[in-house]
Design an enzyme around this catalytic site. Structure first.
Site, PDB file in Angstrom:
ATOM      1  N   ARG A  70     -23.291  21.670  -0.947  1.00 43.46           N
ATOM      2  CA  ARG A  70     -24.362  22.602  -1.333  1.00 43.46           C
ATOM      3  C   ARG A  70     -24.860  22.347  -2.753  1.00 43.46           C
ATOM      4  O   ARG A  70     -26.023  22.584  -3.047  1.00 43.46           O
ATOM      5  CB  ARG A  70     -23.863  24.043  -1.187  1.00 43.46           C
ATOM      6  CG  ARG A  70     -23.750  24.416   0.267  1.00 43.46           C
ATOM      7  CD  ARG A  70     -23.188  25.792   0.450  1.00 43.46           C
ATOM      8  NE  ARG A  70     -23.310  26.195   1.843  1.00 43.46           N
ATOM      9  CZ  ARG A  70     -22.668  27.208   2.384  1.00 43.46           C
ATOM     10  NH1 ARG A  70     -21.840  27.937   1.648  1.00 43.46           N
ATOM     11  NH2 ARG A  70     -22.843  27.500   3.652  1.00 43.46           N
ATOM     12  N   LYS A  89     -18.380  32.428  22.287  1.00 44.10           N
ATOM     13  CA  LYS A  89     -18.770  33.541  23.152  1.00 44.10           C
ATOM     14  C   LYS A  89     -20.241  33.562  23.551  1.00 44.10           C
ATOM     15  O   LYS A  89     -21.116  33.243  22.753  1.00 44.10           O
ATOM     16  CB  LYS A  89     -18.459  34.859  22.440  1.00 44.10           C
ATOM     17  CG  LYS A  89     -16.970  35.092  22.272  1.00 44.10           C
ATOM     18  CD  LYS A  89     -16.749  36.385  21.558  1.00 44.10           C
ATOM     19  CE  LYS A  89     -15.270  36.744  21.584  1.00 44.10           C
ATOM     20  NZ  LYS A  89     -15.005  37.881  20.711  1.00 44.10           N
ATOM     21  N   GLY A  99     -22.765  26.725  11.170  1.00 49.09           N
ATOM     22  CA  GLY A  99     -21.574  26.326  10.414  1.00 49.09           C
ATOM     23  C   GLY A  99     -20.625  25.403  11.143  1.00 49.09           C
ATOM     24  O   GLY A  99     -20.268  24.343  10.633  1.00 49.09           O
ATOM     25  N   GLY A 133     -26.394  31.646  10.017  1.00 47.34           N
ATOM     26  CA  GLY A 133     -27.128  32.821  10.502  1.00 47.34           C
ATOM     27  C   GLY A 133     -28.621  32.691  10.279  1.00 47.34           C
ATOM     28  O   GLY A 133     -29.419  33.059  11.142  1.00 47.34           O
TER      29      GLY A 133
END
Ligand code: AMP
Length: 420
Positions: free
Chosen positions: A35, A222, A378, A401
């Site tokens: 980053r 999931k 991620g 996200g």
């Protein structure tokens, strides 16, 4: 809207929201500076064009001020190493010292503010509420924070600089002080940095004008966490490869036996609906016919193969099987645009990582043959890094996200604040 390439930074102080939320070891050394490296071109651009730079970021999730294990001072050497310029540390993001340091910055100089999340005002989430606080009380506290201290916080940050650059895609889905609210103070002097520009270009390119066939590979654990993105992608793609723990919810929903595999019975109707919708829309859903099964969730487990819809009791599906690897590879090689979000097995455990490796290798091979590949979220990024293939794909997103929300068609506050 200004572009970083055409803005005149001469003699100007630029406050840049970067994402320096990097992993640290127990001694506070940066263990992965991806980053930091990503932000360097934006910082250098401002310096080369005669400006000075005030860097601001969050690190981790501190719950109070001066929780020094979350201090950004620890990463100063890592920034200096990549930037090749001395970085002055302000010791706080508020207060007189930060203001004085910012005012004294000369062209070519760089300073770093302390962790923004030392202050509740950054996220606008009140702290120190009584455990038994009612919803009303929580709401009132949030309102009081937003209308008072948070406004002052944003105003103070803005007072340090002449222009604002948002280069933190990873937090663009948050309407925080430094990611969105501050932009209002710079109606004519706000812009995206290169990380943001590149992210938006890559994702817009894939979502708006993909070369076909366009395949999305959605893995992870999931169905419940991926359902919105699967539904959104069905409007865009020609096929979806479904892998990971989700496979077993789909198998069980159709009457299969999944043993101890991860499974969400309350998602059965949703899974069946996805299958039906895909059929109606002519979208190919590709799932592995076989699974690598294990009798424990550990590297030491015994393993075997079974059909993905006939897993014996006491065993769980932890990766795709050999037939799945072949099927996924062939499918991926036939595509011109590939989006990958989520591993197709428990890649953190080496024994269960060969399916995700095969997917990563197939994507790299397809890319070499001319396909455009975007890896995001991620875990798929961790996956592609683990296999050393990050430089063999077209684009690796820095957003988890934020990436998913942007692809789902939601307006990201950090993006909207610059564009409006
Ligand atoms: P997500 O954050 O939803 O993308 O999920 C990523 C996680 O899914 C990783 O930690 C994987 O270990 C996990 N995962 C992938 N396949 C399976 C599986 N078959 N069973 C359990 N977890 C899985």
């Amino acid at each position: 809207m200004f572009k970083i390439d055409s803005y005149d930074f001469t003699g100007k102080r630029a406050i840049i929201r970067v994402d320096f939320n990097v992993p640290l070891d127990a001694e506070g050394n940066v263990t992965d500076d991806t980053r930091i490296r990503a932000a360097i071109p934006t910082i250098k651009k401002v310096l080369e064009k005669g400006g000075s730079v005030i860097l601001m970021s969050h690190l981790g999730r501190p719950k109070k001020n001066n929780d020094m294990k979350f201090s950004l001072e620890q990463i100063v050497p890592a920034i200096e190493k990549r930037l090749g310029v001395k970085v002055q540390f302000a010791g706080d993001c508020m207060g007189e010292k930060a203001a004085e340091m910012a005012a004294a910055l000369k062209p070519g100089e760089v300073m770093l503010l302390e962790n923004l999340r030392f202050y509740a005002e950054e996220e606008g989430k009140p702290r120190g509420l009584a455990e038994d606080a009612t919803d009303e009380e929580k709401k009132a506290a949030k309102k009081a924070l937003k209308e008072g201290p948070q406004k002052e916080f944003v105003k103070k940050l803005a007072s340090y600089a002449d222009c604002y650059i948002n280069d933190a895609f990873g937090t663009a889905h948050r309407a925080h002080s430094s990611t969105a609210l501050i932009a209002d103070y710079f109606p004519n002097d706000k812009m995206f940095g290169y990380v943001m520009e590149n992210e938006l270009k890559a994702i817009d390119g894939v979502m708006e004008n993909p070369q076909r066939p366009f395949c999305a590979i959605i893995g992870g654990s999931k169905v419940s966490t991926k359902i919105t993105i699967i539904e959104k992608l069905m409007e865009k793609v020609d096929s979806i490869i479904i892998g990971g723990g989700m496979t077993y919810t789909f198998a069980a929903a159709q009457g299969g036996k999944v043993g101890n595999s991860i499974c969400e019975p309350d998602m059965f109707p949703v899974a069946l609906e996805i299958l039906e919708k895909a059929k109606q829309k002519g979208i190919k859903l590709v799932m592995s016919p076989d699974a690598l099964i294990a009798d424990d969730f550990a590297q030491t487990a015994n393993t075997d193969y079974a059909p993905a819809n006939a897993i014996p009791d006491g065993w769980e599906g932890v990766d795709i099987g050999e037939e799945g690897k072949k099927l996924f590879r062939e499918h991926i090689l036939g595509c011109k645009t590939i989006l990958w979000n989520g591993p197709v097995g428990v890649f953190e455990i080496d024994k269960f990582a060969t399916g995700s490796r095969a997917v990563a290798e197939a994507i790299a091979e397809a890319t070499q043959k001319g396909a455009y590949s975007l890896i995001g979220g991620g875990d798929s990024v961790a996956c592609i890094n683990k296999f050393g293939l990050a430089d063999k794909v077209s684009y690796v997103s820095t957003g988890g996200g934020a990436l998913l929300e942007y692809m789902e068609g939601k307006e990201l506050p950090g993006v909207a604040a610059i564009r409006k």
